[in-house]
Write a protein that holds these residues in place. Structure first.
Motif, PDB file in Angstrom:
ATOM      1  N   HIS A 102       0.906  -9.964  13.910  1.00  0.00           N
ATOM      2  CA  HIS A 102       1.524  -8.744  14.427  1.00  0.00           C
ATOM      3  C   HIS A 102       0.509  -7.603  14.478  1.00  0.00           C
ATOM      4  O   HIS A 102       0.452  -6.848  15.455  1.00  0.00           O
ATOM      5  N   MET A 103      -0.311  -7.488  13.435  1.00  0.00           N
ATOM      6  CA  MET A 103      -1.347  -6.451  13.417  1.00  0.00           C
ATOM      7  C   MET A 103      -2.297  -6.597  14.594  1.00  0.00           C
ATOM      8  O   MET A 103      -2.623  -5.622  15.281  1.00  0.00           O
TER       9      MET A 103
ATOM     10  N   TYR B 176      -0.235  -2.356   8.680  1.00  0.00           N
ATOM     11  CA  TYR B 176       0.008  -3.791   8.800  1.00  0.00           C
ATOM     12  C   TYR B 176      -1.204  -4.587   8.322  1.00  0.00           C
ATOM     13  O   TYR B 176      -1.060  -5.666   7.732  1.00  0.00           O
TER      14      TYR B 176
ATOM     15  N   ILE C 198       2.062 -11.658   9.495  1.00  0.00           N
ATOM     16  CA  ILE C 198       1.827 -10.213   9.507  1.00  0.00           C
ATOM     17  C   ILE C 198       0.517  -9.909  10.219  1.00  0.00           C
ATOM     18  O   ILE C 198       0.419  -8.963  11.015  1.00  0.00           O
ATOM     19  N   ASN C 199      -0.500 -10.722   9.947  1.00  0.00           N
ATOM     20  CA  ASN C 199      -1.803 -10.531  10.582  1.00  0.00           C
ATOM     21  C   ASN C 199      -1.696 -10.687  12.095  1.00  0.00           C
ATOM     22  O   ASN C 199      -2.344  -9.958  12.868  1.00  0.00           O
TER      23      ASN C 199
ATOM     24  N   GLU D 163      -0.514   2.796  12.109  1.00  0.00           N
ATOM     25  CA  GLU D 163       0.406   1.660  12.081  1.00  0.00           C
ATOM     26  C   GLU D 163      -0.360   0.349  11.961  1.00  0.00           C
ATOM     27  O   GLU D 163       0.008  -0.542  11.178  1.00  0.00           O
TER      28      GLU D 163
END
Length: 393
Positions: A129-130, A326, A126-127, A322
């Motif tokens: 993607h952020m 995230y 997830i990180n 967004e």
């Protein structure tokens, strides 16, 4: 209520990040993915964060004394938004365990504070993607030329997600991801391989053999940063690039909504206190370690990109919101995995106190009246084309 978004406003044009200082221009970074038309740019505040917040940490019993009325702490997001390379043997899978969470095995002088289990792996992805969103869809900022990058190394690859994306984007490049824990997938692009490696030991890659070195989130795991950069310099071919991503440990705000004695305000202080025990700094960004380390090693054309990364859904700008959502998801997915090791090395924390602290932190992260962010910094530099030896070796 007025918007208190950090000073990362959508940029026009190609989305090339703003530079700090006056390094030589290296040209517009080439992206492996098409960036959005208006990616966030770096903040106008380019100065160092000096010493950062005070390092005074509240005693662990503070959180139980305050009480644990943190609302629905179990919901996902809430409504308000010897040699360095070790062979893969059974000993590498004998992970250390703290309160039921696993951490990498004791190999040499290696030490990493983050968990390596399934929940931690999800948070890492997830990180990733952020950060990709924050970079406007880019995987790198150095001005790489695809036909000239024959070999690339990802130091501290984690789950290998960045290395996989990079290998897909550079199919003719040999990509190697290194990490202390063998948690990477086996189904990967044919040009990608993973190695169990301790970057704090002398590197075993041939000198002048690599065209690009990527490093990310090594804070809290390196005792001698200058030695790390010297190894990278020695390994890179003349004209090769190094790119290093780090985050400051502190959660801050520009409007005072992150109180020094709140759970968010204490977050970075916990890690700084732990670093005094482990001897591995978490203040890489506030201390300017990336640029100074590269300069000492002999790199040139050094450039910097800074970003105030919102944590939570409070920004009004849709792109920043967004990114913030995230960012919060990455943190909430595994808050426990982040803090268990560090609170274990700091005497006095029980598991119950850690869990109550997490409850307070989770509540604050979901409060859109608190405008928290963390500082991200990317620094990249080039080994001189006519280089034959490592500077200051």
């Amino acid at each position: 209520m007025a918007d208190s978004s950090p000073t990362n406003k959508p940029a026009t044009g190609t989305g090339t990040p703003s530079k700090v200082g006056s390094p030589k221009s290296a040209g517009s970074p080439k992206s492996a993915k098409s960036p959005p038309k208006s990616p966030p740019k770096s903040p106008s505040e380019a100065s160092e964060a000096a010493a950062g917040p005070s390092t005074d940490i509240l005693p662990p019993e503070t959180w139980t004394e305050i009480g644990s009325d943190a609302g629905d702490v179990d919901s996902a997001l809430g409504d308000d938004d010897e040699g360095s390379t070790a062979s893969l043997t059974a000993s590498l899978l004998e992970y250390r365990t703290y309160h039921g969470r696993t951490y990498h095995s004791n190999v040499g002088n290696a030490q990493y504070w983050g968990s390596n289990d399934e929940r931690a792996a999800e948070a890492m992805d997830i990180n990733h993607h952020m950060l990709t969103l924050a970079l406007g869809g880019k995987l790198f900022l150095a001005p790489l030329e695809k036909d000239k990058v024959k070999k690339a190394i990802d130091i501290g690859t984690g789950t290998g997600v960045w290395a996989i994306d990079f290998a897909d984007a550079f199919p003719q490049t040999q990509v190697i991801g290194t990490d202390l824990s063998p948690i990477q997938p086996s189904w990967v692009p044919p040009n990608l391989s993973f190695e169990i490696d301790d970057a704090t030991q002398p590197w075993t890659f041939r000198p002048n053999s690599v065209d690009y070195i990527h490093m990310r989130y090594l804070l809290g795991s390196i005792a001698d940063w200058d030695a790390l950069y010297r190894e990278a310099y020695h390994t890179l071919a003349p004209g090769g690039w190094i790119e290093h991503y780090e985050a400051a440990p502190y959660l801050e705000s520009d409007d005072g909504t992150v109180d020094e004695n709140s759970a968010m305000g204490q977050w970075g202080k916990i890690f700084v206190a732990g670093s005094k025990v482990t001897g591995r700094s978490f203040t890489v960004v506030p201390d300017g370690v990336q640029r100074s380390g590269m300069e000492k090693a002999g790199f040139e054309d050094i450039q910097t990109w800074d970003f105030k990364c919102p944590i939570g859904g409070w920004p009004k700008d849709p792109q920043l919101r967004e990114i913030g959502l995230y960012g919060r998801m990455a943190l909430e997915t595994d808050i426990e995995g982040y803090v268990l090791f560090i609170t274990n090395v700091i005497s006095g924390w029980s598991r119950e106190q850690v869990l109550v602290y997490i409850a307070h932190l989770r509540r604050e992260l979901r409060n859109n009246a608190i405008h928290g962010y963390c500082r991200l910094r990317v620094v990249w530099g080039r080994k001189p084309v006519k280089s034959t030896a490592t500077a200051n070796a």
